[in-house]
Design an enzyme around this catalytic site. Sequence first.
Site, PDB file in Angstrom:
ATOM      1  N   HIS A  60       2.120  68.474  -1.404  1.00  0.00           N
ATOM      2  CA  HIS A  60       3.204  68.764  -2.337  1.00  0.00           C
ATOM      3  C   HIS A  60       3.175  70.240  -2.750  1.00  0.00           C
ATOM      4  O   HIS A  60       2.106  70.799  -3.004  1.00  0.00           O
ATOM      5  CB  HIS A  60       3.064  67.915  -3.602  1.00  0.00           C
ATOM      6  CG  HIS A  60       3.450  66.482  -3.440  1.00  0.00           C
ATOM      7  ND1 HIS A  60       2.637  65.562  -2.825  1.00  0.00           N
ATOM      8  CD2 HIS A  60       4.570  65.813  -3.830  1.00  0.00           C
ATOM      9  CE1 HIS A  60       3.243  64.381  -2.852  1.00  0.00           C
ATOM     10  NE2 HIS A  60       4.410  64.499  -3.438  1.00  0.00           N
TER      11      HIS A  60
ATOM     12  N   ASN B 251      -6.295  70.254  -0.030  1.00  0.00           N
ATOM     13  CA  ASN B 251      -5.355  69.456  -0.811  1.00  0.00           C
ATOM     14  C   ASN B 251      -6.070  68.628  -1.871  1.00  0.00           C
ATOM     15  O   ASN B 251      -5.611  68.522  -3.021  1.00  0.00           O
ATOM     16  CB  ASN B 251      -4.553  68.545   0.126  1.00  0.00           C
ATOM     17  CG  ASN B 251      -3.495  67.744  -0.590  1.00  0.00           C
ATOM     18  OD1 ASN B 251      -2.875  68.210  -1.536  1.00  0.00           O
ATOM     19  ND2 ASN B 251      -3.283  66.521  -0.143  1.00  0.00           N
TER      20      ASN B 251
END
Length: 297
Positions: free
Chosen positions: A140, A171
């Site tokens: 994201h 991440n």
Amino acid sequence: MAAGLAGKLWAPAAAVLSSFALGALWGRGKAVKEAEEEGRACSQAGLWAWLPSLAASSPLSVDVLSKYGSPGFLPLRLRDSFALCYDPRSRSALWVMERLRPGGGEADRALCRFHADPEAHPFHRATHEDYQGSGFHKGHLAAAANHRHSQDAMQSTFCLANVAPQDPHLNQNAWNNLEKYCRSLTKYNQSVYVCTGPLFLPRMEADGKMYVKYQVIGKNHVAVPTHFFKVVLLEKASGEVELRSYVMPNAPVDEKLPLERFLVPIESIERASGLLFVPNILKRTSTLKTITAGNQS
């Protein structure tokens, strides 16, 4: 339309969004004033008002563009709680801008599903299949946890326009730490604005020359960034404005490293990205503080 979004998201800094959208066209100093005047004229008169003057100095016929359309412009996506500029070449966002809200919410991440961007042309969109077996996470840009105030807001962050291929270790660890830190800033600041995006940085090869090289994944050739940036703008109750800008490589990063190690001058991100961040900021405040690696608060 941008004004309506600013009213919902960041009325105190509505100029920030327009600055990001047009920043790549603007210079600083004397050129800023001239560019702002031209930008206002373009905004008021519309794009086609420029075409007669273009036709006067170019063999390109205005009729071609008016009849058949322009080859394309970078589209701006306006969502309930963030905005992004989509880059069809990379199949991801050029940048994502969001205002972080204090507190939590009731949204359930488990109910969210990744989905292709319905507004992107099929030639220029990423799909779930592009990521399968790639070794990369769907990272994201506007973090899902930043938008827990409603289920719809969180679901909108799962659009693949808001996603880029990200190293799994990064991440889940160092990048996640940076996102959590940004959310913590809402406790001590009046407003927290965050702009996040991919970078494709050059490196020197064995022949001594600099090259920009990056991997692509899937049948749609989704670009894998070499790095990610995050620019944080803080508005304090005192009126002071503070800027923090970070860059992390898209590779495993030791999560124990302090985040200050990834602070960089904002100019370095501007040069690399082709963007100009908040060029109007000195018109909005006389108390700007830029946090660098040697100057943390």
